[in-house]
Design a protein around this motif. Structure first.
Motif, PDB file in Angstrom:
ATOM      1  N   LEU A 115      -6.643 -29.625 -18.516  1.00 45.71           N
ATOM      2  CA  LEU A 115      -5.611 -30.649 -18.479  1.00 45.71           C
ATOM      3  C   LEU A 115      -5.005 -30.909 -19.860  1.00 45.71           C
ATOM      4  O   LEU A 115      -3.812 -31.197 -19.980  1.00 45.71           O
ATOM      5  N   ARG A 116      -5.809 -30.811 -20.898  1.00 44.56           N
ATOM      6  CA  ARG A 116      -5.242 -30.993 -22.242  1.00 44.56           C
ATOM      7  C   ARG A 116      -4.206 -29.911 -22.528  1.00 44.56           C
ATOM      8  O   ARG A 116      -3.144 -30.183 -23.094  1.00 44.56           O
ATOM      9  N   SER A 117      -4.499 -28.672 -22.106  1.00 40.66           N
ATOM     10  CA  SER A 117      -3.529 -27.594 -22.260  1.00 40.66           C
ATOM     11  C   SER A 117      -2.264 -27.887 -21.465  1.00 40.66           C
ATOM     12  O   SER A 117      -1.143 -27.646 -21.931  1.00 40.66           O
ATOM     13  N   ALA A 118      -2.431 -28.427 -20.241  1.00 41.89           N
ATOM     14  CA  ALA A 118      -1.272 -28.755 -19.408  1.00 41.89           C
ATOM     15  C   ALA A 118      -0.436 -29.860 -20.037  1.00 41.89           C
ATOM     16  O   ALA A 118       0.803 -29.811 -20.014  1.00 41.89           O
ATOM     17  N   GLN A 119      -1.111 -30.873 -20.600  1.00 43.12           N
ATOM     18  CA  GLN A 119      -0.392 -31.962 -21.263  1.00 43.12           C
ATOM     19  C   GLN A 119       0.375 -31.434 -22.473  1.00 43.12           C
ATOM     20  O   GLN A 119       1.545 -31.779 -22.680  1.00 43.12           O
TER      21      GLN A 119
END
Length: 424
Positions: A278-282
């Motif tokens: 999710l950090r990569s997606a954000q």
């Protein structure tokens, strides 16, 4: 088609300040926030969705703090990303093991019971298999020969964001746009929602294309074939082993108990894969926003963020107009509806939304943590992130003639989508 505007002037019941409100929208006070959010709270999401939203909000805030402090959004492969790929491959490996087990039960073990179990395992593996998306058969799909000017514009925006264009453009009536891939060769496709496209100004459209095409350039793991299919497989498992919310019989209770261990494992794996990616997606969303600003200007990218908040009003306007058309001529009205008139009316409505209503929605978005979905950072933080760095001007400024040519190329798809919306 049009909106009737009336201005209501009254004192705020809380602080006494003068409130001048467009009666089409919520009456509220800018001085003290009286009645700023009179709507009902959003429906409580499920446990996993609530977890994803909390995680998205947390990571979104942390990344914004990094940018505000002068940090970089440049994509990079970190240990979490490597672990996510390993975990996703393990999920697919388990699916392959299920398929292999089914084959062995049928071909080696023998016996009716083993054959039935083998068939069940093969069917399960088929449901869980990695899938290649296909182009929709019920929506207009444009190729380069159908819309050369549109594809040339997409190619130019893609080049400015550091990537390449798309093979096809799918047109629908949604207030959204997205990019994805289809087929074994992973051809790129742009999905263009007319609700979004027709409600934007020309420069906001360039910013929208810059944002969407920017996803191909920023290394978002969740858009990759391996991780995206692993998430889908785990979601399928979660559905298959979900507990009966209101067990009625002894069998329901026994199945809930039987499914408890695999349910805990699946939910744990989903939560872990979400946390890892999710950090990569954000980061990918923030980076796509910066690419939108680079191509279409910071002002246009910020205006696009504001339009995300106002699109709900556009959806309401479109529903009212479509219902009015239906009452005039039932389903046959779809043949007579002027597509240009409908979408021009939508654009006029969106342009007529007053600044105070946009400000109210920005404040509500900050209060509720509005985001496009559970993988996106909060919209108000995306907007703030764009404003936290020196503003940029537009690199691409399409001429009126070029925009008119693009509109002409979309006319057939626009008419088709309009008929589909009116007919329901």
């Amino acid at each position: 088609m049009g909106d009737v505007r009336e201005i209501d002037v009254r004192p705020c019941p809380e602080c006494g300040a003068e409130v001048r409100a467009d009666t089409r929208f919520v009456t509220w006070c800018e001085a003290c926030d009286w009645n700023v959010d009179p709507g009902k709270p959003d429906e409580a999401p499920g446990r996993m969705e609530a977890f994803r939203r909390r995680l998205a909000k947390s990571y979104g805030e942390k990344l914004y703090a990094e940018v505000a402090a002068g940090g970089s959004l440049a994509p990079h492969r970190d240990p979490a990303g490597v672990f996510a790929l390993v975990l996703a491959l393990a999920v697919h490996g388990f699916t392959a093991a299920v398929a292999l087990g089914g084959l062995l039960l049928i071909t080696v073990a023998g016996g009716v019971a083993f054959c039935v179990l083998g068939v069940v395992l093969l069917l399960l593996a088929w449901v869980l298999r990695p899938r290649m998306a296909r182009l929709p058969e019920d929506l207009p799909v444009l190729r380069r020969a159908d819309a050369p000017e549109l594809f040339a514009l997409v190619d130019e925006v893609a080049a400015l964001t550091g990537t390449t264009g798309v093979r096809a453009v799918v047109v629908d009536g949604d207030f959204n746009a997205s990019v994805s891939t289809y087929g074994i060769r992973r051809h790129r496709v742009l999905s263009l929602g007319l609700g979004a496209w027709e409600s934007l100004t020309p420069q906001e459209r360039i910013a929208l294309l810059g944002h969407e095409l920017g996803h191909f350039a920023n290394g978002d793991l969740r858009h990759g074939l391996v991780v995206s299919n692993a998430l889908r497989s785990l979601d399928t498992w979660r559905y298959l082993v979900a507990a009966q919310s209101r067990p009625q019989t002894l069998m329901d209770w026994l199945l809930n108990l039987l499914y408890l261990p695999p349910r805990l494992v699946v939910n744990g794996l989903l939560a872990l894969l979400d946390r890892l990616t999710l950090r990569s997606a954000q980061r990918a969303e923030y980076l796509a926003d910066t690419l939108a600003a680079r191509v279409g200007s910071t002002a246009s990218a910020v205006a696009l963020m504001d339009k995300l908040l106002v699109w709900e009003s556009g959806e309401g306007w479109l529903r009212r107009e479509v219902n009015a058309v239906r009452t005039k001529g039932s389903r046959a009205a779809g043949r007579d509806t002027n597509a240009d008139e409908l979408w021009e009316g939508l654009a006029a409505h969106m342009a007529s939304v007053p600044d105070r209503e946009r400000e109210r929605l920005r404040r509500v978005g900050a209060l509720r943590g509005h985001s496009v979905d559970s993988s996106h950072p909060p919209t108000h933080l995306r907007r703030a992130c764009l404003l936290a760095v020196p503003p940029t001007g537009a690199v691409l400024n399409p001429t009126d003639e070029r925009l008119a040519a693009v509109s002409t190329e979309l006319s057939t798809a626009r008419a088709t989508v309009t008929r589909m919306i009116v007919r329901g």
